[in-house]
Design an enzyme around this catalytic site. Sequence first.
Site, PDB file in Angstrom:
ATOM      1  N   GLY A  23       0.839  -1.209   0.000  1.00  0.00           N
ATOM      2  CA  GLY A  23       0.000   0.000   0.000  1.00  0.00           C
ATOM      3  C   GLY A  23       0.868   1.251   0.000  1.00  0.00           C
ATOM      4  O   GLY A  23       0.647   2.192  -0.766  1.00  0.00           O
ATOM      5  N   ASP A  81       8.488   5.381   8.322  1.00  0.00           N
ATOM      6  CA  ASP A  81       7.708   4.754   9.374  1.00  0.00           C
ATOM      7  C   ASP A  81       6.471   5.615   9.558  1.00  0.00           C
ATOM      8  O   ASP A  81       6.556   6.848   9.587  1.00  0.00           O
ATOM      9  CB  ASP A  81       8.495   4.666  10.683  1.00  0.00           C
ATOM     10  N   PHE A 162      -5.484   1.547   2.177  1.00  0.00           N
ATOM     11  CA  PHE A 162      -5.045   0.347   2.896  1.00  0.00           C
ATOM     12  C   PHE A 162      -5.109   0.648   4.396  1.00  0.00           C
ATOM     13  O   PHE A 162      -5.417   1.774   4.815  1.00  0.00           O
ATOM     14  CB  PHE A 162      -3.628  -0.090   2.463  1.00  0.00           C
ATOM     15  N   LYS A 185      -6.467  11.265  -1.776  1.00  0.00           N
ATOM     16  CA  LYS A 185      -5.721  10.917  -0.557  1.00  0.00           C
ATOM     17  C   LYS A 185      -4.313  11.511  -0.621  1.00  0.00           C
ATOM     18  O   LYS A 185      -3.850  12.153   0.320  1.00  0.00           O
ATOM     19  CB  LYS A 185      -5.668   9.393  -0.356  1.00  0.00           C
TER      20      LYS A 185
HETATM   21  P1  ITT Z   1       7.591  -1.298   6.313  1.00  0.00           P
HETATM   22  O1  ITT Z   1       8.110  -1.173   7.734  1.00  0.00           O
HETATM   23  O2  ITT Z   1       8.223  -2.417   5.567  1.00  0.00           O
HETATM   24  O3  ITT Z   1       7.644   0.015   5.559  1.00  0.00           O
HETATM   25  P2  ITT Z   1       5.032  -1.618   7.650  1.00  0.00           P
HETATM   26  O4  ITT Z   1       3.607  -1.724   7.177  1.00  0.00           O
HETATM   27  O5  ITT Z   1       5.475  -2.606   8.706  1.00  0.00           O
HETATM   28  O6  ITT Z   1       6.014  -1.680   6.383  1.00  0.00           O
HETATM   29  P3  ITT Z   1       5.205   0.562   9.536  1.00  0.00           P
HETATM   30  O7  ITT Z   1       5.911  -0.179  10.600  1.00  0.00           O
HETATM   31  O8  ITT Z   1       5.621   1.974   9.234  1.00  0.00           O
HETATM   32  O9  ITT Z   1       5.268  -0.163   8.137  1.00  0.00           O
HETATM   33  O10 ITT Z   1       3.647   0.558   9.904  1.00  0.00           O
HETATM   34  C1  ITT Z   1       2.790   1.399   9.231  1.00  0.00           C
HETATM   35  C2  ITT Z   1       1.355   1.000   9.555  1.00  0.00           C
HETATM   36  O11 ITT Z   1       0.590   2.174   9.868  1.00  0.00           O
HETATM   37  C3  ITT Z   1       0.698   0.385   8.332  1.00  0.00           C
HETATM   38  O12 ITT Z   1       0.945  -1.007   8.247  1.00  0.00           O
HETATM   39  C4  ITT Z   1      -0.768   0.752   8.576  1.00  0.00           C
HETATM   40  O13 ITT Z   1      -1.326  -0.127   9.524  1.00  0.00           O
HETATM   41  C5  ITT Z   1      -0.659   2.132   9.225  1.00  0.00           C
HETATM   42  N1  ITT Z   1      -0.666   3.192   8.189  1.00  0.00           N
HETATM   43  C6  ITT Z   1       0.381   3.984   7.829  1.00  0.00           C
HETATM   44  N2  ITT Z   1       0.041   4.804   6.827  1.00  0.00           N
HETATM   45  C7  ITT Z   1      -1.240   4.539   6.545  1.00  0.00           C
HETATM   46  C8  ITT Z   1      -2.140   5.038   5.590  1.00  0.00           C
HETATM   47  O14 ITT Z   1      -1.784   5.945   4.693  1.00  0.00           O
HETATM   48  N3  ITT Z   1      -3.377   4.546   5.573  1.00  0.00           N
HETATM   49  C9  ITT Z   1      -3.750   3.603   6.461  1.00  0.00           C
HETATM   50  N4  ITT Z   1      -2.968   3.041   7.380  1.00  0.00           N
HETATM   51  C10 ITT Z   1      -1.703   3.510   7.420  1.00  0.00           C
END
Ligand code: ITT
Length: 209
Positions: A23, A81, A162, A185
């Site tokens: 996403g 992050d 997402f 968005k």
């Molecule tokens: P990487 O560390 O590999 O980049 P990750 O999904 O584990 O992937 P993070 O630790 O930064 O990344 O967690 C980010 C989470 O925050 C993501 O999985 C979503 O649950 C939420 N999130 C972040 N940005 C978002 C968005 O634009 N829309 C919805 N949920 C979001």
Amino acid sequence: MIPKPTEISEHRPRVLVATTNPGKLREIHKILGHLPIQLVTLDAYPSISDPEETGTTFAENAKLKACYYAHSTNELTVAEDSGLEIDALDGAPGVRSARFNGESYQEKFRTISKMLHERGRTTSTARFVCAVAVWLKDSMIWETIKTVEGRLKLPPQGDHGFGYDPIFYYPPYGRTLAAVSPTEKAAISHRGQAFRALRTDLKHILAKT
Ligand code: ITT
């Protein structure tokens, strides 16, 4: 002679976008995809495992990931992050957004609803946060942090985006971020703001490499 597209891309500077989240990658690609750079993803490095995200802030985790992948690949590396901070839950899920209670997002939403209910609430102000770090070899060469303010709205609404988008209501649009188009968005989101700032500074960043 006109160079073949592959020859052109081989001469473009490489930038590794180090995320395992499809996403995020879709949204970042929309902003950086048309630039004269070669965007590399972690698909090019299938044997590298994810780092442990031990930071207590978004900025710490973005740095930790950028540093880890830059050292593992020797690429100019961009990592981010991000997550959701809910004020009525003292900022949870925060840096634990991806790992927060429940395997599926439907479960995570139910947990949030229950936690709010326990505090006598049905909604709360909230924000998405995105910290980005760019790392090359032993140094961080760029960083930013951006936020978008909104409110929680349950039950979830919308099929786009997402993660927590279906429960993040953005008042100026009058809809959740899952009920607006990807372009809408990106125009206001934490990630859209952060990666547009990176795009603006990219020339200077590449000059340091
Ligand atoms: P990487 O560390 O590999 O980049 P990750 O999904 O584990 O992937 P993070 O630790 O930064 O990344 O967690 C980010 C989470 O925050 C993501 O999985 C979503 O649950 C939420 N999130 C972040 N940005 C978002 C968005 O634009 N829309 C919805 N949920 C979001």
